[in-house]
Motif scaffolding. Sequence first.
Motif, PDB file in Angstrom:
ATOM      1  N   THR A 164      -4.345  16.026  -2.386  1.00 53.50           N
ATOM      2  CA  THR A 164      -3.580  15.706  -3.587  1.00 53.50           C
ATOM      3  C   THR A 164      -2.926  14.335  -3.516  1.00 53.50           C
ATOM      4  O   THR A 164      -2.026  14.035  -4.289  1.00 53.50           O
ATOM      5  N   VAL A 165      -3.368  13.495  -2.609  1.00 52.16           N
ATOM      6  CA  VAL A 165      -2.726  12.195  -2.420  1.00 52.16           C
ATOM      7  C   VAL A 165      -3.138  11.204  -3.510  1.00 52.16           C
ATOM      8  O   VAL A 165      -4.272  11.214  -3.996  1.00 52.16           O
ATOM      9  N   THR A 166      -2.181  10.349  -3.898  1.00 50.06           N
ATOM     10  CA  THR A 166      -2.455   9.190  -4.749  1.00 50.06           C
ATOM     11  C   THR A 166      -2.289   7.954  -3.883  1.00 50.06           C
ATOM     12  O   THR A 166      -1.217   7.748  -3.291  1.00 50.06           O
ATOM     13  N   ALA A 167      -3.340   7.132  -3.784  1.00 51.88           N
ATOM     14  CA  ALA A 167      -3.336   5.980  -2.894  1.00 51.88           C
ATOM     15  C   ALA A 167      -3.505   4.691  -3.689  1.00 51.88           C
ATOM     16  O   ALA A 167      -4.165   4.672  -4.733  1.00 51.88           O
ATOM     17  N   HIS A 168      -2.918   3.615  -3.172  1.00 53.22           N
ATOM     18  CA  HIS A 168      -3.025   2.311  -3.831  1.00 53.22           C
ATOM     19  C   HIS A 168      -2.832   1.227  -2.782  1.00 53.22           C
ATOM     20  O   HIS A 168      -2.069   1.384  -1.820  1.00 53.22           O
ATOM     21  N   CYS A 169      -3.519   0.093  -2.976  1.00 58.17           N
ATOM     22  CA  CYS A 169      -3.274  -1.092  -2.163  1.00 58.17           C
ATOM     23  C   CYS A 169      -3.640  -2.330  -2.966  1.00 58.17           C
ATOM     24  O   CYS A 169      -4.320  -2.237  -3.991  1.00 58.17           O
ATOM     25  N   HIS A 170      -3.186  -3.497  -2.508  1.00 56.80           N
ATOM     26  CA  HIS A 170      -3.450  -4.757  -3.217  1.00 56.80           C
ATOM     27  C   HIS A 170      -3.420  -5.880  -2.199  1.00 56.80           C
ATOM     28  O   HIS A 170      -2.615  -5.863  -1.263  1.00 56.80           O
ATOM     29  N   ASP A 171      -4.285  -6.883  -2.376  1.00 53.24           N
ATOM     30  CA  ASP A 171      -4.360  -8.000  -1.434  1.00 53.24           C
ATOM     31  C   ASP A 171      -3.322  -9.091  -1.702  1.00 53.24           C
ATOM     32  O   ASP A 171      -3.089  -9.941  -0.831  1.00 53.24           O
ATOM     33  N   ASP A 172      -2.718  -9.112  -2.883  1.00 55.49           N
ATOM     34  CA  ASP A 172      -1.682 -10.089  -3.240  1.00 55.49           C
ATOM     35  C   ASP A 172      -2.062 -11.529  -2.882  1.00 55.49           C
ATOM     36  O   ASP A 172      -1.288 -12.265  -2.258  1.00 55.49           O
ATOM     37  N   GLY A 173      -3.261 -11.912  -3.261  1.00 58.46           N
ATOM     38  CA  GLY A 173      -3.679 -13.303  -3.096  1.00 58.46           C
ATOM     39  C   GLY A 173      -4.408 -13.612  -1.814  1.00 58.46           C
ATOM     40  O   GLY A 173      -4.984 -14.703  -1.679  1.00 58.46           O
ATOM     41  N   GLU A 174      -4.407 -12.705  -0.856  1.00 56.66           N
ATOM     42  CA  GLU A 174      -5.230 -12.903   0.341  1.00 56.66           C
ATOM     43  C   GLU A 174      -6.696 -12.655  -0.034  1.00 56.66           C
ATOM     44  O   GLU A 174      -6.990 -12.016  -1.047  1.00 56.66           O
ATOM     45  N   ALA A 220       0.870  -1.176   0.000  1.00 60.83           N
ATOM     46  CA  ALA A 220       0.000   0.000   0.000  1.00 60.83           C
ATOM     47  C   ALA A 220       0.907   1.225   0.000  1.00 60.83           C
ATOM     48  O   ALA A 220       2.018   1.182   0.525  1.00 60.83           O
ATOM     49  N   PHE A 221       0.433   2.309  -0.612  1.00 62.37           N
ATOM     50  CA  PHE A 221       1.222   3.533  -0.564  1.00 62.37           C
ATOM     51  C   PHE A 221       0.335   4.759  -0.655  1.00 62.37           C
ATOM     52  O   PHE A 221      -0.800   4.711  -1.137  1.00 62.37           O
ATOM     53  N   LEU A 222       0.886   5.869  -0.152  1.00 61.40           N
ATOM     54  CA  LEU A 222       0.297   7.202  -0.273  1.00 61.40           C
ATOM     55  C   LEU A 222       1.384   8.110  -0.842  1.00 61.40           C
ATOM     56  O   LEU A 222       2.426   8.283  -0.209  1.00 61.40           O
ATOM     57  N   VAL A 223       1.165   8.660  -2.017  1.00 56.65           N
ATOM     58  CA  VAL A 223       2.093   9.619  -2.602  1.00 56.65           C
ATOM     59  C   VAL A 223       1.430  10.986  -2.548  1.00 56.65           C
ATOM     60  O   VAL A 223       0.325  11.171  -3.071  1.00 56.65           O
ATOM     61  N   GLY A 224       2.100  11.948  -1.923  1.00 56.25           N
ATOM     62  CA  GLY A 224       1.470  13.236  -1.659  1.00 56.25           C
ATOM     63  C   GLY A 224       0.781  13.200  -0.311  1.00 56.25           C
ATOM     64  O   GLY A 224       1.063  12.357   0.540  1.00 56.25           O
ATOM     65  N   HIS A 225      -0.172  14.142  -0.126  1.00 53.91           N
ATOM     66  CA  HIS A 225      -0.833  14.254   1.178  1.00 53.91           C
ATOM     67  C   HIS A 225      -2.130  15.025   0.997  1.00 53.91           C
ATOM     68  O   HIS A 225      -2.252  15.872   0.111  1.00 53.91           O
ATOM     69  N   GLY A 226      -3.086  14.718   1.864  1.00 57.71           N
ATOM     70  CA  GLY A 226      -4.341  15.467   1.870  1.00 57.71           C
ATOM     71  C   GLY A 226      -5.120  15.314   0.583  1.00 57.71           C
ATOM     72  O   GLY A 226      -5.293  14.214   0.061  1.00 57.71           O
TER      73      GLY A 226
END
Length: 223
Positions: free
Chosen positions: A63-73, A55-61
């Motif tokens: 203007t943030v770009t967010a992403h996550c992945h379950d990777d098989g869970e 998971a990641f957050l690029v930027g803040h507030g």
Amino acid sequence: MERYHIPARETRVEIRVLNSRFVATAGPVFSVQEAKAFIARIRREYADASHNVPAFLVGHGATVTAHCHDDGEPSGTAGRPVLAVLRGSGLGDVAVVVTRYFGGTKLGTGGLVRAYGDAVRAVLDVLPRAEKVATHTVLIEIPYSYFERIRLAVAAHHGQILDEEFAAEVTVTALFAVEHYPAFQAALKELSNGTLEALVVHTDEATIMPLAAPNDTGDAQAA
């Protein structure tokens, strides 16, 4: 420029839940490309793991770009809890990968959500913080009679001395957050009766300034 907390450096913590190992690695990333490279590197390092959940957050507030992945869970049991803890941390420009080595006991949906969230909380508890701050690097040529008073003035105005050169006079290189520079310049002129002035030689809109960390020990291990 908006000021917000970011990771000062990469940090890692391991927890165990019913024989499964959860290794959480967190670090600073300043673009989606950097975040993807961070995730790919951790996945290569732990290529034998059952899962590497990113998971990641690029930027803040806003203007943030967010992403996550379950990777098989199972859907929603890994990536989302990791991202939710990141969002609640107040950090920006941060990536986390939670690596799981399956220990033979299934945790169930609720157990997975708790375990992944707890792993991220564990690494954030020891993660050293920094800020991205606009700064001025300044030069000051100082007669020896003023040297100690100038050093005290730098500290009093939240500056950092980067270098000192001793010749006929002392040349001090110092770093100030832009917001603190005017007060230092005024203090410098006052204590020297207007004879000394700091010369701005460089401005950086995004200097990484470390802050006090909850437990500034670098890599940590938690049972």
